[in-house]
Every structure is written in C-alpha cells, then in structure tokens.
Design an enzyme around this catalytic site. Structure first.
Site, PDB file in Angstrom:
ATOM      1  CD  GLU A  50      -1.723  -2.393   1.601  1.00  0.00           C
ATOM      2  OE1 GLU A  50      -0.529  -2.590   1.949  1.00  0.00           O
ATOM      3  OE2 GLU A  50      -2.590  -3.275   1.651  1.00  0.00           O
ATOM      4  CG  PHE A 112      -9.772 -10.048  11.162  1.00  0.00           C
ATOM      5  CD1 PHE A 112      -8.542 -10.401  11.712  1.00  0.00           C
ATOM      6  CD2 PHE A 112      -9.916 -10.049   9.779  1.00  0.00           C
ATOM      7  CE1 PHE A 112      -7.480 -10.766  10.896  1.00  0.00           C
ATOM      8  CE2 PHE A 112      -8.851 -10.411   8.961  1.00  0.00           C
ATOM      9  CZ  PHE A 112      -7.633 -10.765   9.521  1.00  0.00           C
ATOM     10  CD  GLN A 113      -7.277  -7.571   7.800  1.00  0.00           C
ATOM     11  OE1 GLN A 113      -8.136  -7.384   6.949  1.00  0.00           O
ATOM     12  NE2 GLN A 113      -6.076  -8.036   7.504  1.00  0.00           N
ATOM     13  CE  LYS A 162     -16.958  -7.194   3.433  1.00  0.00           C
ATOM     14  NZ  LYS A 162     -16.175  -8.389   3.758  1.00  0.00           N
ATOM     15  CG  MET A 475      22.010  13.042   3.576  1.00  0.00           C
ATOM     16  SD  MET A 475      23.165  14.238   2.880  1.00  0.00           S
ATOM     17  CE  MET A 475      22.243  14.805   1.456  1.00  0.00           C
TER      18      MET A 475
END
Ligand SMILES: Cc1ncc(C[n+]2csc(CCOP(=O)(O)OP(=O)(O)O)c2C)c(N)n1
Ligand SMILES: [Mg+2]
Lengths: 560, 166
Positions: A50, A112-113, A162, A475
């Site tokens: 993602e 869940f999630q 959902k 760097m």
C-alpha cells in the site's frame, strides 16, 4: 438502486479519475468486485504494497496536476498508507484515499482488521471522514475531491464501512462546489500590491524566491513575466524547481541546505526579499534568527497559516500567486539589476571551481553522482520528469538536472521519505507512457520499496531507473564524517546483486562501474522502449557540497 | 506569556475536537480549559479554549485551527476582550454547616444548590480568582469534593456567526 461499492466506483468515474492505485483485502472487497465491472472506464494498478500505491498516486498527481486516487483495505492496509499521507500533506499533493472499514456495528469492538484509521490519519490529512451509511458515500467522495484539489491541495482519506459498501442506495452524483466553512478564494488586497510594488521599485538589491506554490497555482508564465519586467534574480526551492526554466536569464540557482552558493549567501545581502508560493522551511532558511534580517520581506502566499509563520512579512499578499504576480507585474516599473545580478554570477564561478568541477568532471577514478546526472542531461528530453528518492543522490540530481518545464520535479521534499522514488516514478509514468520518467534512487532507499519492480514489470511502465550505488546510506554517512568524527555507525550496506533482481523481474538492466561505459549506457537506457534498470557504482565516500550545516546561517554556506 | 481565550466556531462533525486538540499537543501546549456547546444556530458549535502562551503562539494556533476544513472561524482575545464566567461546585459535609460557614457563603455570593442527609453542594459562578478564594477557605471546612468548569465566554467585539458563514 445500486450497491454502495458501485456508488464508490461510479463516483470516482464522475470525478474523472482514470487511474486507481491500490491493494485489495477483506473490508474493501465489495469495491474491488465493483471495479471488475467498470474496468473499461477506470483503470486500476495493483501495486505490491500500500505504501507503493500511495506514493504512486503522489507521483501521478505531481506530474498531472490531477487528484491521485488510492484504494486500500482496513487495518494494515490503511496503516500502510500513513507515510504517504504525511508526505502528501507536507508537500501539498492532492490525493483521495479510500479505505475499507469493518461493518459499522463492529466499530469499536476490536474486530478483525479494525483500526481507527480516521484517528491515526488525522494529522496527516487535509480532511478525513468515515462513511457508515450508503447514502453518505457519494457526497463524501464529492467533498473529498473538492477539498483535495482546491485551495492549497492535500490528501484526503475516506474510510467506508463494509455495510455501506454492500447496502443498496440511489446514485445521483452532485459534484461539490464549495461549502460554508471552507473558503478557497481570497481576493487580492490592492493596497498590499501597491505597497509591495513600492518596495520593489525602490529596491536596489531585490531577490525573488519561488516554491511549489507557483506550480500548484499554475503561475509559471506569470512568474516569468514578472521576472522579465523586474529584472530581479530568482532562485528556487527544492519543490519549486521546474516552475521556471533554468535557462531563464534571471535564474540564479537553488536554495537550501545543499542548494547553490550564491542564492544562499546573497539572501543576507538583498534589500527586498520576495517569496512566492514557498513556506520558509528550515532547510531553506537555516538559522532563522540570522535569516534575511536586513531585508524587507514580501510574501505572496495562498495559505494564511504560512504567512508570518517562520519569517515575518513586511508586506503579505495573501491569495493565489497567479493573480497577485500578474497584478504586481502590472504595478512595477521595468528595471535591470545588472550589478546585483553580477554578484550572483561571480559567486557562481567560485562554486564552479570549488564544487562543480569536482562533481561533473572528476579527475579521480571513481564515478561521481554528478557526472551521471550530467550525462543524463545530454540525452534527456526537455520535458523529462526526474523522480528522486532521499539522500545524497537526491541533492546531487536536483543540483545538476536541467529543469526546463513545469511538473518535471517529483521528490519527497518536506517529509524526506526514503522509498518514495520507485513507486512515485511508476505513478508519474502511468500518467503518460510517452513522457520520459527518470527515477534516480540510492542503494538504501530502493530497498525500502523495491517490491514495486513487480508493478513495473506487470504494467510495463517504461520507467528508467538509475540506481546510484555508493554502498552506503550516503547522506547519513556524510553527516557522520562531518559532524560525528567519521564514526560510521550502521550506515554501510552489504547489498544484493541489484541487476540480478531487476532481471528476475524481467526488466532490462545494466551495471556500469567504469567511466568509459557511462555515456553509452545512459543513451541505451533512454532510447530503450520499456522499463530499464541502470546501476551505476559510484565513489563510496563522496560528499554533497555546498552545505549549510544545521543551526548555521545561510551566509555560512560552505563549499567544502 | 499571557492568558488568551480562543473561540472556535465550527460545524458539528465527529472528530472536530480531536483535530483541534492535536494542534496543541503537537506543539507541546497545555490547554488550561476547554468547553464546547451548541451555538445559537443549530448545527454550529462553539468551542472556547483557554491557554497561557505568548501572542505569536496564539496567532499560530488560531491560524492552524482556522485551517481545519470544517472550522468556520477561529479568533482569540485577551481577558479584557471577553466577558466570561466559570462555575464551581463544592461538596461539604453537613456536619460542618454552621453559622460561620453560612456567613462565608453569603459573603461570596455562593448558593446551596443541593442538600442531602450527609452533605451540601455549594455553587459559585465567577472568575477563577473568586472561585479559588472560596476553595481555599472551604478547605478548612472538610471540603469533600470540588469541580470547576472551563471558561464560558462571549466576545465583546460586535460580530455575529452569520457574518462568518455568508
Ligand atoms: C524512511 C526514512 N528512513 C530514514 C531516513 C534518514 N535518511 C536520510 S538520507 C538516508 C540515506 C539514504 O541512503 P541511500 O538511499 O543509499 O542514498 P544516498 O544518500 O547514499 O545517495 C537516510 C537513512 C529517511 N529520510 N527516510
Ligand atoms: Mg547510498
């Protein structure tokens, strides 16, 4: 009546979104199911992470000026977007990110999630909103697009439960044209223009700094006309690069920690400082207490919160710089500032002798990053987009790349996000396959999002990837060398065979270790029809100069 | 450092208060008191925030608050620019209620607003200095519980919400 998921996709189409970057999962599956039906109207690119999706959406937005769209599932899918949101927020990149969420009745149950993505993303979004009912989907998306692209652009996140995706509702898309708490247009104050013009007309050593606001405000021509008439020397910030062609006679270089010598040093010698669409970031100003204290400051800026934030303005002109620049051009008298301009050119020669020669025409055996960019300049198209990651290669590429057209600069400026370049280059390329997109990346940063080679393979996006391999987190190593007694604590990398990795992804690749092979390799890469991976092994312990060390003033910019 | 009252006129959406408070948290600024209520106009809320900072900081805070998409307007005043009150409640054991205490209650313009078998509740509305003074005294009377609200304030300046939502 249609499913909420269809409303999501139809709304995106109504907003003229043509491309979505995303990654599926349970809570967003209804939307993915709907996408299956609309694939001829809206394309979707499956990234490998993602974070890749959101950086790709950022790259797309930065080159196109359109809103980048990103799709992810709840929980880990949504949290993987956070770095990109913070990056887009600080760099004013318009995005609409849609995340799935558990069903409304499960909110707050640690389902869940389930993650509180609205809570987590709050500081990193211009606006966010949770949709729990199907009838709120289209209005939220309409409002989201409006907010993302209007005013000072920024990222928006819309979290859709959902149940809202699977319930049925009417689809009747009404674009958002504004609402009472959010004003995007500020009429320019005529008297401020008059005051600013007076200061400019009386100035002996006026100096203009421009930032990304010029690009976001589509004020490139207005900037050019202003400079043509005023004769004022102009320097760009990191994100302002491209707003003015570097071939313009008034262009004197780049600002900031690793910008050019004269533009930094002379900030403390000008008498009037005109800042256009920039926010006086600390990487530009160095020590604020010793920044341009002698100068009267004119600040042309859209966002009122930026005015007087870091540097107090003598005259603040709030509003769209496209309008204010045009009004200011009208109000000033035509001038030339040859002697003052000469000072910039003089110091430029010093920088050439002390730094540029070493970087572009090295006498040592090892290749420098600078000569790679120098070779790219010889063969690139005028409108080639340079996408860079974060580190020494970023600063060197920025210093030496010849910017000639707007929207050719894509880099993570405010956040400095390693791992940005590869997916952002993919996104920039997806906007237009015919445009050259050159991704310059370090051996450290590429490994943060290297999985997106898979997306490049799958989309065949003809990105030209130039890996500048110094086997170091360069760097950080430079700072360790200069400020930590050369104690190279955890900055050396044992790297994989990058070319083999690229080959495993079926991407044509080449590795250059000798100067004599560089030119041809770059030519080959740029004419290759398809993605190309070029690894250049460069000097391990080279440094980026000029440099303004932390806490120092702009006039303490050092050449070595 | 000075005491400022920040007024926020905002749409009544979920999460707004969060968006406002993180502006303070991020800068390490403590909110002295905060109250929120519906305004005279349905759907529009007003939030009153009290902070002790210097003027540069309060300007930055107000600018950042006003930048929040659903905030209609934010502005600040020094104490002289606002009319404000706070309400304080004091819970005292009934056993300590005697002529002396009753005199104190009268002198401070406090009121007994509840009397239970074991305790009474006194109420005093005023500025913090006043409610604090009474608090110090009541500590000598077996004070059981004390609660004080944030500032409820209106600005002296003649501006209406309507002028911001035009
Ligand atoms: C996500 C993230 N982690 C850490 C840093 C700090 N950081 C800045 S530059 C840099 C080194 C980058 O190394 P490399 O990608 O090899 O580029 P180089 O400087 O060598 O060109 C690091 C670790 C960062 N900017 N971003
Ligand atoms: Mg490196």
């Amino acid at each position: 009546m249609m499913r909420g998921a269809d409303i999501v996709v139809r709304s995106l189409i109504a907003e003229q979104a043509e491309l979505i970057f995303g990654y599926p999962g349970g809570a967003i599956m209804p939307v993915y199911d709907a996408l299956y039906d609309y694939h001829d109207q809206i394309k979707h690119v499956l990234t490998r992470h993602e974070q890749g999706a959101i950086h790709a959406a950022q790259g797309y937005a930065r080159v196109s000026g359109k809103v980048g769209v990103c799709l992810a599932t709840s929980g880990p899918g949504a949290t993987n977007l956070i770095t990109g949101l913070a990056d887009a927020q600080i760099d004013s990149t318009p995005l609409v990110c849609i995340t799935g969420q558990v069903a409304a009745h499960l909110l707050g149950t640690d389902a869940f999630q389930e993650t509180d993505v609205v809570g987590i993303s709050m500081p990193g979004t211009k606006w966010n909103f949770q949709v729990r009912r199907v009838e709120d989907i289209a209005p939220a998306i309409a409002k989201g697009f409006y907010i993302a692209r209007s005013g000072r652009p920024g990222p928006v996140l819309i979290d859709i439960t959902k149940n809202a995706q699977v319930d049925f509702g009417e689809f009747n898309y009404v674009p958002c044209l504004g609402f009472r708490s959010y004003k995007t247009h500020h009429p320019i104050d005529q008297s401020a223009i008059k005051e600013a013009a007076e200061l400019i007309n009386q100035a002996e050593r006026p100096y203009l700094l421009f930032g990304q606001g010029v690009v976001l405000g589509k004020a490139e021509s207005e900037l050019k006309f202003f400079l043509d008439k005023s004769g004022i020397p102009a320097a760009s910030t990191l994100l302002g690069s491209g707003a003015l062609s570097e071939e313009h006679p008034n262009f004197v270089g780049k600002l900031g920690m690793h910008g050019n010598y004269a533009p930094n040093l002379l900030t403390n010698q000008c008498d009037v400082l005109i800042a256009v669409g920039m926010r006086f970031d600390d990487r530009v100003t160095g020590d604020l207490k010793r920044y341009a204290k002698q100068a009267k400051v004119i600040h042309l800026e859209l966002d009122p919160a930026e005015i007087n934030k870091n540097v107090k303005a003598t005259v603040a002109v709030q509003g769209d710089c496209r309008e204010s620049l045009a009004m200011l051009t009208e109000a000033i008298t035509a001038k030339k500032h040859e002697a003052w301009m000469g000072k910039f050119r003089e110091l430029e020669q010093q920088e050439k002798a002390a730094v540029v020669q070493h970087d572009l025409t090295p006498t040592k055996v090892g290749l420098t990053m600078g000569e790679v960019i120098h070779q790219i300049n010889q063969y690139k198209a005028d409108d080639a987009v340079l996408v860079t990651d974060v580190g020494q290669h970023q600063m060197i590429a920025w210093r030496y790349f010849h910017y000639k057209k707007p929207r050719t600069q894509v880099t993570s400026g405010g956040l400095g996000t390693m791992g940005f370049a590869l997916p952002a280059a993919l996104g920039a390329q997806m906007y237009d396959y015919s445009r050259q997109v050159i991704c310059v990346v370090g051996d450290g940063g590429i490994q943060m999002t290297i999985q997106e080679l898979g997306t490049i393979m799958q989309t065949k996006a003809p990105v030209k990837i130039v890996l500048l391999n110094n086997n170091y987190l360069g760097m950080v190593r430079q700072w360790q060398q200069l400020f930590f007694d050369k104690r190279y604590s955890f900055t050396e990398l044992d790297n994989p065979d990058f070319v083999k990795i690229a080959e495993a992804y079926n991407i044509k690749s080449q590795k250059v270790t000798e100067r004599q092979d560089l030119q041809e390799a770059i030519e080959d890469m740029l004419i290759h029809d398809g993605p190309f991976f070029l690894e250049v092994v460069v000097e391990k312990e080279d440094n980026v100069f000029p440099m303004i060390a932390t806490g120092c003033s702009v006039e303490e910019v050092r050449l070595s | 450092m000075k005491r400022y009252t920040i007024f926020v006129i905002t749409e009544n959406f979920i999460g707004i208060l969060n968006r406002i408070t993180i502006i303070f948290t991020r800068r390490g600024i403590n909110i002295d008191a905060l109250t929120a209520s519906e305004s005279r106009i349905p759907g529009i809320h007003r939030i009153t925030i009290e902070v002790t900072v210097n003027e540069d900081t309060v300007i930055q805070l107000v600018n950042q608050i006003e930048k929040i998409i659903d905030v209609i307007k934010a502005f600040y005043h020094e104490d002289e620019g606002v009319v404000y009150q706070e309400i304080a409640l004091y819970k005292i054991p009934v056993s300590r209620l005697d002529g002396g205490l009753e005199k104190i209650i009268r002198q401070h313009n406090a009121k007994i607003i509840a009397a239970e078998p074991d305790f009474v509740v006194l109420e005093l509305t005023g500025h913090k200095e006043q409610t604090q003074e009474l608090l110090e005294i009541l500590k000598g009377y077996g004070l059981l519980e004390f609660a004080r609200s944030g500032r409820v304030a209106v600005a002296k300046r003649m501006l209406t919400i309507e002028s911001f939502i035009k």
